[in-house]
Design a protein around this motif. Structure first.
Motif, PDB file in Angstrom:
ATOM      1  N   SER A  60       0.841  -1.200   0.000  1.00 13.26           N
ATOM      2  CA  SER A  60       0.000   0.000   0.000  1.00 13.26           C
ATOM      3  C   SER A  60       0.865   1.235   0.000  1.00 13.26           C
ATOM      4  O   SER A  60       1.796   1.363   0.782  1.00 13.26           O
ATOM      5  N   ALA A  62       0.037   4.016   1.029  1.00 13.26           N
ATOM      6  CA  ALA A  62      -0.169   4.705   2.295  1.00 13.26           C
ATOM      7  C   ALA A  62       0.663   4.110   3.390  1.00 13.26           C
ATOM      8  O   ALA A  62       0.929   4.751   4.392  1.00 13.26           O
ATOM      9  N   ALA A  63       1.104   2.859   3.219  1.00 11.35           N
ATOM     10  CA  ALA A  63       1.866   2.209   4.274  1.00 11.35           C
ATOM     11  C   ALA A  63       3.352   2.504   4.178  1.00 11.35           C
ATOM     12  O   ALA A  63       4.123   2.092   5.024  1.00 11.35           O
ATOM     13  N   ALA A  68      -1.207   6.876   6.306  1.00 12.59           N
ATOM     14  CA  ALA A  68      -2.113   5.726   6.369  1.00 12.59           C
ATOM     15  C   ALA A  68      -2.927   5.822   7.634  1.00 12.59           C
ATOM     16  O   ALA A  68      -2.761   6.733   8.424  1.00 12.59           O
ATOM     17  N   SER A  69      -3.835   4.876   7.832  1.00 13.77           N
ATOM     18  CA  SER A  69      -4.747   4.968   8.969  1.00 13.77           C
ATOM     19  C   SER A  69      -4.005   4.889  10.287  1.00 13.77           C
ATOM     20  O   SER A  69      -3.016   4.185  10.421  1.00 13.77           O
ATOM     21  N   THR A  94       0.877   5.323  10.091  1.00 14.46           N
ATOM     22  CA  THR A  94       0.939   3.872   9.892  1.00 14.46           C
ATOM     23  C   THR A  94       1.265   3.115  11.169  1.00 14.46           C
ATOM     24  O   THR A  94       1.230   1.901  11.186  1.00 14.46           O
ATOM     25  N   SER A 122      -9.433   7.542   6.735  1.00 13.48           N
ATOM     26  CA  SER A 122      -9.614   6.156   6.311  1.00 13.48           C
ATOM     27  C   SER A 122      -8.502   5.801   5.337  1.00 13.48           C
ATOM     28  O   SER A 122      -7.742   6.664   4.887  1.00 13.48           O
ATOM     29  N   SER A 123      -8.410   4.517   4.990  1.00 12.95           N
ATOM     30  CA  SER A 123      -7.388   4.112   4.027  1.00 12.95           C
ATOM     31  C   SER A 123      -7.617   4.774   2.664  1.00 12.95           C
ATOM     32  O   SER A 123      -6.664   5.116   1.961  1.00 12.95           O
ATOM     33  N   ASN A 127      -5.003   7.583   0.463  1.00 11.64           N
ATOM     34  CA  ASN A 127      -4.433   7.095  -0.792  1.00 11.64           C
ATOM     35  C   ASN A 127      -3.918   8.264  -1.619  1.00 11.64           C
ATOM     36  O   ASN A 127      -4.643   8.845  -2.432  1.00 11.64           O
TER      37      ASN A 127
END
Length: 245
Positions: A60, A62-63, A68-69, A94, A122-123, A127
């Motif tokens: 991901s 985002a990770a 990220a979340s 993260t 949120s994820s 993004n």
């Protein structure tokens, strides 16, 4: 002699009947097994093939170094009072920044405070590869970067002489939930030490920009850590600051 031949004939006949019965049973068992396999639902028959042929899910975005979340431990802002004069404030996307914050707090016996957006990301929000995602829109329009927090003040704030502030790097600057905390507090008389986590992005001017936003406090040069930094490396950096002397 005739009796012997008759007995032998009966024995041979019995052996042949036994062999025929065994063959019939084997054939029946094989037929039943084939019938069971044919009656399985299509999902069961293809599940293993689908699992092995499916492409591996890419990491991901985002990770890595994009937001990220927030982790479960950062769901609510909290200050763990231990009587320390050192506070570790952090926003974690993260979980990497939260981990480093924990290493610092453990090394110094410091209190911690989690910066938590009132409207969690949120994820999908995080993004950054999607230009319509929340962070992408906020990045494109700085007026959207004012993030309301569940809490932006810390109990016994005046008792802390040293404040660490941790955050991930978003587009070369500190993740903007951090701005909301910094702008809400007076850092007069405090030594402030920024730190950040990222997959590859450098610290850049993120610490300097936060210092300008605060307008008060003695802001030291910050430190960037890789996403998977070890506790030993973080503790070595902390010890080099000479705060426990």
């Amino acid at each position: 002699m005739k009796r012997a031949k008759k007995a032998l004939s009966l024995l041979l006949a019995g052996t042949m009947m036994f062999a025929l019965a065994a063959c019939g049973q084997s054939s029946s068992s094989s037929t039943a097994s084939s019938s069971t396999a044919a009656s399985q639902p299509a999902e069961s028959q293809t599940a293993s093939a689908s699992a092995s042929s499916a492409p591996s899910q890419p990491e991901s975005a985002a990770a890595s170094e994009a937001p990220a979340s927030a982790s479960a431990a950062s769901e609510a802002a909290s200050s763990e009072g231990t009587g320390s004069n050192v506070l570790v404030v952090y926003y974690s996307a993260t979980g990497n920044t939260e981990t480093v914050a924990g290493y610092i707090a453990n090394a110094l016996g410091a209190d911690t405070f989690a910066i938590t957006p009132a409207e969690p990301y949120s994820s999908d929000d995080l993004n950054w590869t999607n230009e319509d995602s929340r962070v992408s829109r906020e990045y494109a329009d700085p007026s959207l970067r004012t993030v309301e927090l569940t809490a932006d003040t810390v109990e016994n704030w005046d008792s802390y002489d040293t404040v660490f502030i941790g955050y991930p790097i978003w587009w070369g600057i500190a993740a903007w939930p951090t701005d909301s905390f910094v702008s809400a507090n007076d850092f007069t008389g405090k030594t402030v030490i920024p730190f950040t986590t990222s997959a590859s992005s450098p610290l850049g001017q993120s610490g300097e920009l936060l210092a300008e936003l605060a307008g008060t406090g003695d802001w030291l040069e910050g430190q960037r850590f890789s996403s998977g930094v070890s506790e030993a490396d973080v503790v070595e950096w902390v010890n080099g600051l000479g705060l426990s002397e």
